[in-house]
Structures are given as structure tokens and as C-alpha cells.
Design an enzyme around this catalytic site. Structure first.
Site, PDB file in Angstrom:
ATOM      1  CG  HIS A 174      -1.879   7.848 -12.403  1.00  0.00           C
ATOM      2  ND1 HIS A 174      -3.224   8.132 -12.497  1.00  0.00           N
ATOM      3  CD2 HIS A 174      -1.242   9.020 -12.620  1.00  0.00           C
ATOM      4  CE1 HIS A 174      -3.383   9.421 -12.743  1.00  0.00           C
ATOM      5  NE2 HIS A 174      -2.196   9.988 -12.826  1.00  0.00           N
ATOM      6  NE  ARG A 182      -7.132  10.323  -8.847  1.00  0.00           N
ATOM      7  CZ  ARG A 182      -7.734  10.140 -10.022  1.00  0.00           C
ATOM      8  NH1 ARG A 182      -8.907   9.513 -10.060  1.00  0.00           N
ATOM      9  NH2 ARG A 182      -7.179  10.568 -11.130  1.00  0.00           N
ATOM     10  CB  CYS A 203       1.110  11.731 -12.147  1.00  0.00           C
ATOM     11  SG  CYS A 203      -0.149  12.851 -12.833  1.00  0.00           S
ATOM     12  CG  ASP A 244      -4.109  11.899  -9.963  1.00  0.00           C
ATOM     13  OD1 ASP A 244      -4.556  11.632  -8.826  1.00  0.00           O
ATOM     14  OD2 ASP A 244      -4.800  11.847 -10.993  1.00  0.00           O
ATOM     15  CB  CYS A 284      -2.506   9.690 -16.369  1.00  0.00           C
ATOM     16  SG  CYS A 284      -1.594  11.222 -16.092  1.00  0.00           S
TER      17      CYS A 284
HETATM   18 CO    CO Z   1      -1.773  11.701 -13.859  1.00  0.00          CO
END
Ligand code: CO
Length: 213
Positions: free
Chosen positions: A102, A50, A46, A48, A105
Site C-alpha cells: 500500500h 488500514r 502489510c 497496517d 507504507c
Molecule cells: Co505498510
């Protein structure tokens, strides 16, 4: 959530200087050693911020080839993903492709809702398709967080299946190339990677219509 206002444009360039100093202090040949790459792993994760592939697996530059998009999707018409996959499998000869989702998400949560978010709705539609396929199981989960966690897991598993459906992966298997595909889910809360145990190195489990000779 901690605010990241201290991350400035200038700060990033200063950080780069610090990175170089640290790398050379640890190994004066650091950059010479990275003139070629030979990563054994392709990571599809992803976007993302993090979930950075190297940090969470304690690996270094040169060790993981990375493709990231919103909600770690493997969409068979995505020329970007296909180009990365083709290069990783046929040129770099990676031995593992790992789809890593994750929990929590945002893309999955958005896909579960009835809200419009704009252009991205067309990307998230693929996750709605995953929901449709597993609707019975998901609808039976009353806790919304638990339900979204399960959809995160199914989204990873279905995208592992999508990988197996590509001619790129099936041709590698047909030619006897070592190639294993895996599905993982990362916990933002604990840092733990949850293996979905869907690892495979053949197309045996694919529906007949997706199998190439
Ligand atoms: Co995500």
C-alpha cells in the site's frame, strides 16, 4: 488522524456479541457453514491496520487465507511465511497468491530513511535491498512521495518474484497445479487497488540461477 480511544478492551468483546447477532440474523447457518475452510486465495499483505484483506475486497470470512507482516514481505528464510505458503498451496490448494502493498507504507518510508528504528531495521533491510536494485530509477524521482510510492510498487514486484523463487511455488507449477501469483498496491487515499500486472503462473521470467528443474 482520528483517535481510536473509543476502542476499548471491553468494547471489542461487546463488538463480538454484535458480530454474532448480525451474522445469525443474516444467515442462521452462518457458523455451521464455516466449519471447514476452502479459500481460493492466499493474501500476503502489510500488518497496517488500514489494509484489512476482507473489507477492501468485499469478501467474507472463509474466502481469503491471510498472512500479514510489516511491509508485506516474502523472505525465503521466514518460517512463518513459508509455513503459511506451504499450507495454502499444498493443503488448501489456493489458486491465487496475492502480494498486496500500500502507498504510504510506514515500513517502506522507514527503509528509505537514514534513521535507526531498532530491531525492525533488520527486517527493513530487505526493502533497502529492493532500493539498491532499482536505485537508478528511484534516485531519478525528485518528489519524495512519488519516490516512496514507486518503492512501494517495486517492493511488491520483488516480493512476487520472491514467491516465484520458492520451491513451494515452483513445485506446484511443475506438478501442473493451477497457481497464479499477483502483485497489488492499495491506495489508502482512495481505496483503489492498483494491479501491478506482474501476474504469472510459471517460472519463465525468473533469473536462471533461481529456476528449479
Ligand atoms: Co505498510
Amino acid at each position: 488522524m482520528e483517535h481510536n480511544n473509543h476502542i476499548t478492551y471491553e468494547g471489542l468483546l461487546a463488538g463480538n456479541k454484535q458480530f454474532i447477532a448480525n451474522a445469525l440474523k443474516e444467515d442462521p447457518q452462518y457458523f455451521e457453514k464455516l466449519t471447514v475452510q476452502n479459500p481460493p486465495v492466499l493474501w500476503i499483505g502489510c500488518a497496517d491496520s488500514r489494509v484489512p484483506a476482507n473489507q477492501i475486497t468485499n469478501t467474507k470470512p472463509g474466502e481469503i487465507f491471510v498472512h500479514r507482516n510489516i511491509a508485506n514481505m516474502v523472505i525465503h528464510t521466514d518460517m512463518n511465511m513459508l509455513s503459511v505458503l506451504d499450507y495454502a498451496v499444498n493443503v488448501l490448494k489456493v489458486k491465487h497468491v496475492i502480494v498486496t502493498g500500500h502507498y504510504g507504507c510506514g515500513g517502506v518510508l522507514a527503509a528509505m530513511s537514514d534513521q535507526q528504528f531498532g530491531l525492525i531495521d533488520n527486517w527493513l533491510r530487505h526493502i533497502k535491498d529492493v532500493y539498491r536494485v532499482h536505485e537508478k530509477e528511484l534516485d531519478a524521482i525528485t518528489d519524495e512521495k512519488e519516490r516512496s510510492n514507486r518503492l512501494v510498487e517495486w517492493n511488491v514486484i520483488e516480493n512476487v518474484n520472491n514467491l516465484c523463487k520458492t520451491s513451494i511455488v515452483q513445485n506446484a507449477w511443475k506438478s501442473g497445479q493451477e497457481l497464479n501469483v499477483h502483485g497489488w498496491v492499495y491506495s489508502l487515499a482512495t481505496g483503489v487497488i492498483n494491479d501491478m500486472n506482474v501476474s504469472t503462473s510459471n517460472n519463465d521470467k525468473l533469473d536462471k540461477v533461481f529456476k528449479f528443474k
